[in-house]
Design a protein around this motif. Structure first.
Motif, mmCIF file in Angstrom:
data_model
loop_
_atom_site.group_PDB
_atom_site.id
_atom_site.type_symbol
_atom_site.label_atom_id
_atom_site.label_comp_id
_atom_site.label_asym_id
_atom_site.label_seq_id
_atom_site.Cartn_x
_atom_site.Cartn_y
_atom_site.Cartn_z
ATOM 1 N N THR A 352 3.156 8.637 5.690
ATOM 2 C CA THR A 352 3.265 7.911 6.956
ATOM 3 C C THR A 352 2.027 7.060 7.211
ATOM 4 O OG1 THR A 352 4.678 9.629 7.907
ATOM 5 C CG2 THR A 352 3.574 8.154 9.452
ATOM 6 N N MET A 353 0.848 7.646 6.998
ATOM 7 C CA MET A 353 -0.379 6.899 7.239
ATOM 8 C C MET A 353 -0.576 5.794 6.209
ATOM 9 S SD MET A 353 -1.494 7.921 10.003
ATOM 10 C CE MET A 353 -2.897 6.837 9.895
ATOM 11 N N ALA A 354 -0.215 6.070 4.953
ATOM 12 C CA ALA A 354 -0.322 5.026 3.925
ATOM 13 C C ALA A 354 0.618 3.881 4.239
ATOM 14 C CB ALA A 354 -0.014 5.616 2.549
ATOM 15 N N HIS A 355 1.807 4.236 4.744
ATOM 16 C CA HIS A 355 2.785 3.208 5.112
ATOM 17 C C HIS A 355 2.278 2.379 6.288
ATOM 18 C CE1 HIS A 355 6.794 1.642 6.403
ATOM 19 N NE2 HIS A 355 6.987 1.648 5.099
ATOM 20 N N LYS A 356 1.643 3.035 7.264
ATOM 21 C CA LYS A 356 1.061 2.310 8.395
ATOM 22 C C LYS A 356 -0.008 1.336 7.934
ATOM 23 C CE LYS A 356 1.490 5.187 12.554
ATOM 24 N NZ LYS A 356 0.718 5.910 13.580
ATOM 25 N N GLU A 357 -0.858 1.825 7.047
ATOM 26 C CA GLU A 357 -1.945 0.985 6.543
ATOM 27 C C GLU A 357 -1.386 -0.196 5.757
ATOM 28 O OE1 GLU A 357 -5.602 -0.532 6.007
ATOM 29 O OE2 GLU A 357 -5.075 1.187 7.280
ATOM 30 N N LEU A 358 -0.340 0.058 4.983
ATOM 31 C CA LEU A 358 0.293 -1.015 4.213
ATOM 32 C C LEU A 358 0.923 -2.041 5.136
ATOM 33 C CD1 LEU A 358 0.749 -1.780 1.254
ATOM 34 C CD2 LEU A 358 2.964 -0.650 1.377
ATOM 35 N N ASN A 359 1.540 -1.573 6.218
ATOM 36 C CA ASN A 359 2.131 -2.492 7.186
ATOM 37 C C ASN A 359 1.060 -3.346 7.863
ATOM 38 O OD1 ASN A 359 4.768 -1.778 6.743
ATOM 39 N ND2 ASN A 359 4.834 -0.258 8.367
ATOM 40 N N ARG A 360 -0.070 -2.704 8.212
ATOM 41 C CA ARG A 360 -1.161 -3.475 8.815
ATOM 42 C C ARG A 360 -1.679 -4.533 7.849
ATOM 43 N NH1 ARG A 360 -2.564 1.577 11.487
ATOM 44 N NH2 ARG A 360 -3.777 2.243 9.676
ATOM 45 N N PHE A 361 -1.762 -4.150 6.571
ATOM 46 C CA PHE A 361 -2.198 -5.107 5.562
ATOM 47 C C PHE A 361 -1.165 -6.233 5.420
ATOM 48 C CE2 PHE A 361 -2.234 -6.375 1.014
ATOM 49 C CZ PHE A 361 -3.483 -6.991 0.993
ATOM 50 N N GLY A 362 0.118 -5.845 5.469
ATOM 51 C CA GLY A 362 1.179 -6.837 5.335
ATOM 52 C C GLY A 362 1.176 -7.865 6.451
ATOM 53 N N GLN A 363 0.700 -7.456 7.632
ATOM 54 C CA GLN A 363 0.658 -8.381 8.763
ATOM 55 C C GLN A 363 -0.390 -9.477 8.590
ATOM 56 O OE1 GLN A 363 0.163 -5.870 12.190
ATOM 57 N NE2 GLN A 363 2.211 -4.979 12.007
ATOM 58 N N THR A 364 -1.299 -9.288 7.636
ATOM 59 C CA THR A 364 -2.309 -10.310 7.367
ATOM 60 C C THR A 364 -1.823 -11.330 6.343
ATOM 61 O OG1 THR A 364 -3.373 -9.087 5.545
ATOM 62 C CG2 THR A 364 -4.086 -8.571 7.803
ATOM 63 N N ILE A 365 -0.620 -11.101 5.805
ATOM 64 C CA ILE A 365 -0.096 -11.962 4.741
ATOM 65 C C ILE A 365 0.916 -12.950 5.317
ATOM 66 C CG2 ILE A 365 1.211 -11.968 2.573
ATOM 67 C CD1 ILE A 365 0.156 -9.130 2.073
ATOM 68 N N ILE A 366 0.874 -14.165 4.824
ATOM 69 C CA ILE A 366 1.874 -15.179 5.199
ATOM 70 C C ILE A 366 3.033 -15.056 4.222
ATOM 71 C CG2 ILE A 366 2.321 -17.641 5.501
ATOM 72 C CD1 ILE A 366 -0.672 -17.994 6.019
ATOM 73 N N TRP A 367 4.220 -14.815 4.768
ATOM 74 C CA TRP A 367 5.406 -14.604 3.934
ATOM 75 C C TRP A 367 6.288 -15.852 3.923
ATOM 76 C CZ3 TRP A 367 5.318 -10.328 1.062
ATOM 77 C CH2 TRP A 367 4.525 -9.272 1.481
ATOM 78 N N PRO A 368 7.202 -15.931 2.967
ATOM 79 C CA PRO A 368 8.107 -17.091 2.926
ATOM 80 C C PRO A 368 8.993 -17.157 4.170
ATOM 81 C CG PRO A 368 8.241 -15.792 0.896
ATOM 82 C CD PRO A 368 7.450 -14.984 1.868
ATOM 83 N N LYS A 369 9.555 -18.307 4.408
ATOM 84 C CA LYS A 369 10.498 -18.452 5.510
ATOM 85 C C LYS A 369 11.684 -17.534 5.296
ATOM 86 C CE LYS A 369 9.873 -23.081 7.439
ATOM 87 N NZ LYS A 369 10.529 -24.376 7.701
ATOM 88 N N ASP A 370 12.188 -16.988 6.390
ATOM 89 C CA ASP A 370 13.362 -16.147 6.306
ATOM 90 C C ASP A 370 14.573 -16.978 5.899
ATOM 91 O OD1 ASP A 370 15.843 -14.715 7.687
ATOM 92 O OD2 ASP A 370 14.271 -13.231 7.362
ATOM 93 N N ASN A 371 15.476 -16.356 5.131
ATOM 94 C CA ASN A 371 16.674 -17.067 4.678
ATOM 95 C C ASN A 371 17.453 -17.686 5.833
ATOM 96 O OD1 ASN A 371 15.871 -16.059 2.263
ATOM 97 N ND2 ASN A 371 17.611 -14.674 1.969
#
Length: 477
Positions: A352-371
């Motif tokens: 759970t904590m690793a997933h939270k940390e990964l999500n926080r890290f993911g929020q710093t990334i710019i992702w492609p436009k949604d389909n």
């Protein structure tokens, strides 16, 4: 692992889960705007009343006001003078002894041993056995730990365990007797120096009040504490090697200073220093240094998540001498039923904590436009767009149309390959026909998406004819 809720949240539709109001005529409800407002207010009042009625913490904080705050004008009235006197005189007496008493190596060794023994009376006895019932102990061991615990002069096992159970049940709230939210000084020693602002929260101590061993210690605590803290070490050093003075000042008073502040660090330092590998919603933290100064009680985040586990540390390199002592008691048949939380549930906490940390890290990334935000055009329209002289270079890969105008000069394979596929379907070439691109290439390419090709373009026909199985892109839009 992707769940439906994650897919909903990842879409760019801003779903708020607020239903659209029913389109009913006002006359059918026979209520005015003022009446509607009154109904809403009454509902809110009922909900608040029900919440307070069913929530012990909210009800207690509302109905049992705390004592007035401590100020410069009233502080002397709020001091718990017996405890404050003991805690403040200890270091002064110890300092006096250090400067006026010669050292004997036998006394120094006994002081260290007596520190660990009385400290274990708290960690293995008061804490893990009596507060959390993390293992079962035979009668001789129970009395032994109670006597050692008295030598740490931290109150009877019943008083200590009652407060500690309240600390766990009401962690970080005003019903926590040494809440970390009130500051590190308060949680370390301030809660002992001053009268509590309110009573600790309600806990069940029926097992303690029905325990003959604990009740024996509770009745005789004052005499036991005085004897084990000061008289016993003085007699050992005096009768053993004629060092009564060293026995009192070093094995008695100085040792007591260290035992006290070692235990106090569990309430203070263990809630401030370190990380939270199992749950970050509350203040407990794991840290090696805290474990070092508290006889292994420093892996506090684990302990608050799994309080009835006899261990504080799981890994072999983590310092937890109390755990090994309890295992030794089991080896010599004085302890049994050592409780351990299931490994699977412990792993869930870490996940759970690793997933939270990964999500926080993911929020710093710019992702492609949604389909859903990309236009859909036919293959023929795609080809027409590539013929326009607008300096836009479009290429079709895996059903997505990409604008590679700004990337073509940076392409590791050179401009020629990309230019040869402008206006065409380059799926097979991208997926191994010319080069089987790595994950980074897939990620970069996804950032260049500008449209979706209806039916996937020519790749569907080519895939069937050549028997090629299309590999899905690793990007989850």
């Amino acid at each position: 692992m992707v769940y439906i809720s994650d897919k909903i949240k990842s879409s760019d539709t801003s779903i708020s889960y607020v239903p659209t109001p029913l389109d009913l005529p006002i006359s059918s409800t026979n209520t005015t705007s003022e009446n509607q407002s009154n109904i809403i207010n009454n509902q809110e009042e009922d909900e608040e009343e029900n919440f307070i009625k069913n929530n012990y913490i909210a009800r207690t904080l509302l109905n049992e006001p705390e004592l007035p705050p401590i100020t410069w004008l009233n502080w002397y009235k709020e001091v718990n003078w017996p405890q404050a006197t003991l805690l403040c005189l200890e270091p002064l007496v110890a300092l006096y002894g250090l400067f006026t008493t010669s050292f004997m190596w036998q006394t120094i060794i006994f002081t260290i041993i007596w520190y660990f023994l009385t400290g274990f009376g708290i960690t293995a006895g008061y804490h893990r056995l009596f507060s959390h019932r993390s293992y079962e102990a035979k009668l001789p061991l129970r009395y032994f730990l109670l006597i050692l615990g008295a030598g740490s002069v931290q109150g009877s096992a019943q008083w200590w365990s009652r407060g500690h159970r309240a600390h766990h049940r009401y962690t970080d709230t005003d019903l926590d007797p040494y809440s970390a939210h009130k500051g590190i000084f308060y949680s370390h020693i301030g809660w002992l120096l001053f009268k509590p602002r309110r009573k600790p929260g309600l806990v069940d101590i029926s097992d303690l009040t029905n325990d003959k061993c604990i009740q024996w210690q509770h009745r005789n605590y004052i005499s036991l504490a005085f004897f084990m803290a000061f008289v016993f070490p003085t007699l050992v050093c005096g009768l053993g090697w004629n060092d009564y003075r060293g026995g009192y000042f070093f094995a008695g008073v100085l040792r007591l200073v260290f035992v006290h502040h070692s235990t106090f660090c569990v309430n203070s330092l263990a809630h401030y220093l370190g990380d939270a590998p199992y749950d970050d919603r509350r203040t407990p933290r794991d840290h090696f240094f805290t474990a070092l100064v508290t006889l292994g009680e420093g892996y506090h985040n684990f302990h608050h998540e799994f309080p009835s586990d006899y261990r504080n540390a799981l890994k072999w390199f983590q310092y937890d001498p109390t755990k090994y002592l309890i295992e030794f008691f089991k080896l010599i048949k004085l302890a049994n039923n050592l409780k351990e939380f299931p490994k699977n549930e412990i792993r869930k906490g870490r996940y759970t904590m690793a997933h939270k940390e990964l999500n926080r890290f993911g929020q710093t990334i710019i992702w492609p436009k949604d389909n859903l935000n990309l236009p859909i055009i036919t293959f023929e329209e795609y080809q027409e767009l590539t013929k326009k002289n607008d300096n836009r270079l479009l290429i079709l890969i895996a059903g997505f149309i990409h604008d590679v105008s700004h990337f073509i000069d940076s392409h590791p394979g050179g401009r020629t390959i990309i230019k040869s596929y402008i206006g065409k379907d380059a799926t097979v070439a991208f997926y191994g026909g010319i080069h089987d691109h790595n994950t980074a290439a897939h990620n970069i390419l996804a950032m260049m998406r500008v449209a979706i090709c209806k039916y996937g373009g020519e790749v569907e026909y080519i895939k069937k004819r050549l028997g090629h199985i299309q590999t899905p892109t690793p990007i989850f839009a």
